[in-house]
Design a protein around this motif. Structure first.
Motif, PDB file in Angstrom:
ATOM      1  N   GLU A  32       1.629 -12.705  -8.272  1.00  0.00           N
ATOM      2  CA  GLU A  32       1.252 -11.929  -7.087  1.00  0.00           C
ATOM      3  C   GLU A  32      -0.270 -11.764  -6.995  1.00  0.00           C
ATOM      4  N   ARG A  33      -0.900 -11.486  -8.128  1.00  0.00           N
ATOM      5  CA  ARG A  33      -2.357 -11.324  -8.164  1.00  0.00           C
ATOM      6  C   ARG A  33      -3.055 -12.627  -7.778  1.00  0.00           C
ATOM      7  N   HIS A  34      -2.598 -13.744  -8.336  1.00  0.00           N
ATOM      8  CA  HIS A  34      -3.183 -15.050  -8.010  1.00  0.00           C
ATOM      9  C   HIS A  34      -2.976 -15.383  -6.536  1.00  0.00           C
ATOM     10  N   LEU A  35      -1.804 -15.093  -6.029  1.00  0.00           N
ATOM     11  CA  LEU A  35      -1.517 -15.395  -4.623  1.00  0.00           C
ATOM     12  C   LEU A  35      -2.425 -14.593  -3.701  1.00  0.00           C
ATOM     13  N   LYS A  36      -2.640 -13.324  -4.020  1.00  0.00           N
ATOM     14  CA  LYS A  36      -3.523 -12.487  -3.209  1.00  0.00           C
ATOM     15  C   LYS A  36      -4.962 -13.005  -3.272  1.00  0.00           C
ATOM     16  N   GLN A  37      -5.431 -13.331  -4.473  1.00  0.00           N
ATOM     17  CA  GLN A  37      -6.787 -13.867  -4.627  1.00  0.00           C
ATOM     18  C   GLN A  37      -6.948 -15.173  -3.848  1.00  0.00           C
ATOM     19  N   ARG A  38      -5.930 -16.025  -3.930  1.00  0.00           N
ATOM     20  CA  ARG A  38      -5.965 -17.312  -3.245  1.00  0.00           C
ATOM     21  C   ARG A  38      -6.046 -17.112  -1.733  1.00  0.00           C
ATOM     22  N   ASP A  39      -5.229 -16.222  -1.210  1.00  0.00           N
ATOM     23  CA  ASP A  39      -5.253 -15.938   0.229  1.00  0.00           C
ATOM     24  C   ASP A  39      -6.620 -15.421   0.671  1.00  0.00           C
ATOM     25  N   GLU A  40      -7.206 -14.520  -0.112  1.00  0.00           N
ATOM     26  CA  GLU A  40      -8.528 -13.983   0.222  1.00  0.00           C
ATOM     27  C   GLU A  40      -9.592 -15.083   0.211  1.00  0.00           C
ATOM     28  N   LEU A  41      -9.520 -15.963  -0.785  1.00  0.00           N
ATOM     29  CA  LEU A  41     -10.474 -17.065  -0.874  1.00  0.00           C
ATOM     30  C   LEU A  41     -10.303 -18.052   0.284  1.00  0.00           C
ATOM     31  N   LYS A  42      -9.054 -18.351   0.649  1.00  0.00           N
ATOM     32  CA  LYS A  42      -8.802 -19.264   1.762  1.00  0.00           C
ATOM     33  C   LYS A  42      -9.350 -18.695   3.063  1.00  0.00           C
ATOM     34  N   ARG A  87     -13.655 -24.806  -5.199  1.00  0.00           N
ATOM     35  CA  ARG A  87     -13.557 -24.823  -6.662  1.00  0.00           C
ATOM     36  C   ARG A  87     -12.740 -23.630  -7.160  1.00  0.00           C
ATOM     37  N   ARG A  88     -12.999 -22.458  -6.605  1.00  0.00           N
ATOM     38  CA  ARG A  88     -12.286 -21.258  -7.038  1.00  0.00           C
ATOM     39  C   ARG A  88     -10.808 -21.328  -6.665  1.00  0.00           C
ATOM     40  N   ILE A  89     -10.512 -21.879  -5.496  1.00  0.00           N
ATOM     41  CA  ILE A  89      -9.110 -22.047  -5.089  1.00  0.00           C
ATOM     42  C   ILE A  89      -8.415 -23.023  -6.027  1.00  0.00           C
ATOM     43  N   VAL A  96      -9.062 -23.564  -9.165  1.00  0.00           N
ATOM     44  CA  VAL A  96      -8.810 -22.880 -10.439  1.00  0.00           C
ATOM     45  C   VAL A  96      -7.514 -22.065 -10.344  1.00  0.00           C
ATOM     46  N   ILE A  97      -7.363 -21.337  -9.258  1.00  0.00           N
ATOM     47  CA  ILE A  97      -6.146 -20.540  -9.077  1.00  0.00           C
ATOM     48  C   ILE A  97      -4.931 -21.455  -8.936  1.00  0.00           C
ATOM     49  N   ASP A  98      -5.082 -22.553  -8.181  1.00  0.00           N
ATOM     50  CA  ASP A  98      -3.980 -23.499  -8.042  1.00  0.00           C
ATOM     51  C   ASP A  98      -3.542 -24.048  -9.397  1.00  0.00           C
ATOM     52  N   ALA A  99      -4.500 -24.342 -10.262  1.00  0.00           N
ATOM     53  CA  ALA A  99      -4.171 -24.848 -11.601  1.00  0.00           C
ATOM     54  C   ALA A  99      -3.416 -23.796 -12.404  1.00  0.00           C
ATOM     55  N   GLU A 100      -3.822 -22.542 -12.278  1.00  0.00           N
ATOM     56  CA  GLU A 100      -3.129 -21.467 -12.992  1.00  0.00           C
ATOM     57  C   GLU A 100      -1.709 -21.283 -12.450  1.00  0.00           C
ATOM     58  N   LEU A 101      -1.565 -21.365 -11.141  1.00  0.00           N
ATOM     59  CA  LEU A 101      -0.232 -21.254 -10.546  1.00  0.00           C
ATOM     60  C   LEU A 101       0.652 -22.431 -10.956  1.00  0.00           C
ATOM     61  N   THR A 102       0.085 -23.638 -10.976  1.00  0.00           N
ATOM     62  CA  THR A 102       0.830 -24.814 -11.402  1.00  0.00           C
ATOM     63  C   THR A 102       1.295 -24.670 -12.849  1.00  0.00           C
ATOM     64  N   MET A 121       2.079 -22.021 -14.216  1.00  0.00           N
ATOM     65  CA  MET A 121       3.181 -21.054 -14.197  1.00  0.00           C
ATOM     66  C   MET A 121       4.464 -21.674 -13.640  1.00  0.00           C
ATOM     67  N   GLY A 122       4.379 -22.919 -13.163  1.00  0.00           N
ATOM     68  CA  GLY A 122       5.543 -23.601 -12.631  1.00  0.00           C
ATOM     69  C   GLY A 122       5.659 -23.544 -11.114  1.00  0.00           C
ATOM     70  N   VAL A 123       4.589 -23.101 -10.461  1.00  0.00           N
ATOM     71  CA  VAL A 123       4.583 -23.013  -9.003  1.00  0.00           C
ATOM     72  C   VAL A 123       4.102 -24.348  -8.433  1.00  0.00           C
ATOM     73  N   GLU A 124       4.796 -24.849  -7.427  1.00  0.00           N
ATOM     74  CA  GLU A 124       4.396 -26.081  -6.758  1.00  0.00           C
ATOM     75  C   GLU A 124       3.524 -25.702  -5.564  1.00  0.00           C
ATOM     76  N   ILE A 125       2.301 -26.234  -5.540  1.00  0.00           N
ATOM     77  CA  ILE A 125       1.376 -25.988  -4.430  1.00  0.00           C
ATOM     78  C   ILE A 125       1.699 -27.019  -3.362  1.00  0.00           C
ATOM     79  N   ASP A 126       2.128 -26.561  -2.196  1.00  0.00           N
ATOM     80  CA  ASP A 126       2.610 -27.498  -1.171  1.00  0.00           C
ATOM     81  C   ASP A 126       1.735 -27.555   0.074  1.00  0.00           C
ATOM     82  N   GLU A 127       0.490 -27.178  -0.045  1.00  0.00           N
ATOM     83  CA  GLU A 127      -0.398 -27.312   1.102  1.00  0.00           C
ATOM     84  C   GLU A 127      -1.648 -28.041   0.741  1.00  0.00           C
TER      85      GLU A 127
END
Length: 77
Positions: free
Chosen positions: A10-20, A59-61, A63-69, A71-77
């Protein structure tokens, strides 16, 4: 992903959304400002730094994508 990772997810997703969101603002030049000792710079200065700012957001996005990956999350965008 394990249930114990839900908070981190949840924290990574929020950070990612803010960065995007910030990246989009910077890319279009709206809301992006450059100050030197409190003095705003002109449009030419903003244009000169815009690419670097967008690249740093990317670059920051990534990093978060790598951390989510990890965790087993598939980044689909």
């Amino acid at each position: 992903m394990k249930l114990s990772q839900a908070y981190d997810f949840e924290r990574h997703l929020k950070q990612r959304d803010e960065l995007k969101r910030a990246r989009s603002i910077a890319e279009h030049g709206e809301g992006l400002g450059v100050t030197i000792r409190g003095s705003y710079q002109d449009a030419e200065m903003i244009a000169a730094v815009k690419a670097a700012v967008v690249a740093e957001f990317d670059r920051r996005i990534a990093v978060i994508d790598a951390e989510l990956t990890a965790m087993g999350v598939e980044i689909d965008e």
